[in-house]
Design an enzyme around this catalytic site. Structure first.
Site, PDB file in Angstrom:
ATOM      1  CB  SER A 238      -5.904   3.302   6.257  1.00 60.40           C
ATOM      2  OG  SER A 238      -6.911   2.840   5.410  1.00 60.40           O
ATOM      3  CG  ASP A 346      -3.556  -2.612   1.123  1.00 63.40           C
ATOM      4  OD1 ASP A 346      -4.732  -2.924   1.373  1.00 63.40           O
ATOM      5  OD2 ASP A 346      -3.032  -1.559   1.531  1.00 63.40           O
ATOM      6  CG  HIS A 379      -5.169  -1.780   4.653  1.00 62.99           C
ATOM      7  ND1 HIS A 379      -4.832  -0.946   3.608  1.00 62.99           N
ATOM      8  CD2 HIS A 379      -5.898  -1.016   5.517  1.00 62.99           C
ATOM      9  CE1 HIS A 379      -5.337   0.262   3.823  1.00 62.99           C
ATOM     10  NE2 HIS A 379      -5.971   0.238   4.972  1.00 62.99           N
TER      11      HIS A 379
END
Length: 423
Positions: A238, A346, A379
């Site tokens: 991330s 995502d 994600h």
């Protein structure tokens, strides 16, 4: 004396080892039930925040009343369609039946105790348990590092070194994490999980964070004789993936990069107030792309409703092409190979598309790159072998937990091989 009668054992669950590293598939057998019996296999555990998780998986046993949930074929009992991860990564919170899957809290290196039971309609049942480990103190050293602005934890395999080393960066909370670096260290690679913001003595917020923390981490590692900093990689997910790629593009000492849910550009600080860059180098803020917040998104954030930030980033790049060009992370300057991991669904930001852009830049520069892009995954940040989140608090991660879990299991295996091969 009457001869001893050996009775056939009844229903039971047999586990090859009750202590298993989390990214290894446990060998589990269900035996002694009636032929072709239908059984429900239940797995239960409690995460590091005290939340109870449970899965119930139906199976049909073979003619011998057996089922193998295992890695290797043995005794001819294995069913080829059995997924050995399923009973673990299909667990859901007991207090949120049917809702979006939240984050499974695994914040420490303590093992997870998993209770496993099997029940049949005729009342036959069996129970057992095992522990899933991310850290084994018999094979790995854990050392806390608390030296001013250098905050982290170091993990190193025991035995003859020097070992390759990977610096590990967490997500947008900025502080160091231990489970992933500990698990990676179980594969013969030293790891150093380092904080880059999030509390004293570091800056409190993800805003104009100095990149120089990395030099302090490397300087500390260079004094540690068990590691070889000439075989140094970096891993981030991330916001930590954005940071890992940025650092690798500026520092030739980094020989391999793994970036989960990555960004191809430097973004503005996600904090409120004045719009600033996320990073500085030599005291100078780096060029960044502004996020575009619509009125609807602001309303959702203010009212605490679930929100997917993806379009905030997409529209930021669309509306600010000049900023996007200026904030491009020059991945073409990275010295070694790059592993990218992304999900097509995502919900946090468009990591799949940004991963494509990174891959294109690297290939045009003649660099080695692998992009693992998983259809239907969201994600991707969490550990293999556990349920992947669909939401974190009010932040929508996207994808489905099942597809994201499968992606994380495959990506982790590939990342271990990537660092083992390239460091």
């Amino acid at each position: 004396m009457e001869p001893k009668i050996h009775e056939k054992p009844g229903p039971r669950i047999e586990i090859a080892s009750r202590n298993v590293i989390m990214d290894k598939k446990a060998d589990i057998w269900v035996r002694g039930f009636e032929s072709h019996s239908h059984v429900d296999v239940t797995a239960e555990t409690v995460d590091d925040n005290g939340r109870k998780w449970q899965s119930v998986t139906p199976y049909t046993l073979n003619p011998q009343g057996c089922l193998e949930i295992a890695v290797a074929e043995s005794e001819g009992e294995r069913f080829d369609d059995i997924d050995p991860w399923e009973i673990f990564d299909s667990m859901r919170p007991v207090d949120l039946p049917g809702g979006n899957v939240p984050m499974f809290a695994k914040t420490t290196t303590e093992p997870l105790l998993v209770d496993i039971s099997a029940t049949a309609p005729n009342g036959d049942s069996a129970r057992s348990s095992l522990r899933l480990h991310v850290f084994d103190d018999a094979t790995t050293i854990r050392e806390e590092v608390r030296e001013g602005t250098l905050q982290g934890t170091f993990f190193c395999p025991k035995g003859d070194g020097p070992f390759p080393v990977v610096i590990c960066l967490g997500g947008s909370d900025g502080w160091f994490t231990e489970p992933r670096p500990a698990l990676l260290a179980s594969h013969g690679i030293a790891t150093f999980s380092v904080a880059y913001f999030g509390g004293e003595p570091l800056t409190e917020e993800l805003s104009e964070v100095p990149l120089e923390f990395f030099d302090r981490a490397v300087a500390w590692l260079e004094k540690y004789s068990a590691v070889d900093t000439k075989r140094m990689g970096i891993y981030g997910y991330s916001k930590g993936a954005e940071l890992a790629l940025l650092l690798a593009s500026r520092d030739k000492r980094i020989r391999a990069v793994a970036a989960y849910s990555p960004s191809s550009v430097v973004w503005q600080s996600p904090n409120g107030g004045a719009t600033k860059s996320s990073w500085t180098a030599g005291g100078v803020p780096l060029p960044f792309v502004r996020m575009h917040l619509s009125g609807m998104k602001i309303m959702k954030i203010m009212t605490g409703r679930p929100v997917a930030f993806r379009e905030i980033y997409e529209q930021g790049m669309e509306k600010h092409p000049e900023q996007t060009e200026a904030a491009h992370i020059p991945v073409e300057n990275i010295s070694g190979p790059v592993l990218l991991v992304s999900g097509t669904e995502d919900g946090v930001w468009p990591s799949g598309e940004m991963g494509d852009a990174i891959e294109k830049s690297l290939k045009e520069a003649g660099k080695d790159v692998i992009h693992l892009k998983y259809t239907g995954a969201g994600h991707l940040t969490t550990l293999p072998g556990l349920p992947a989140p669909e939401v974190r608090d009010t932040l929508i991660f996207g994808g489905t937990s099942k597809k994201s879990s499968r992606a994380l299991e495959d990506a982790w295996k590939n990342m271990v091989a990537f660092f083992t091969t390239n460091l």
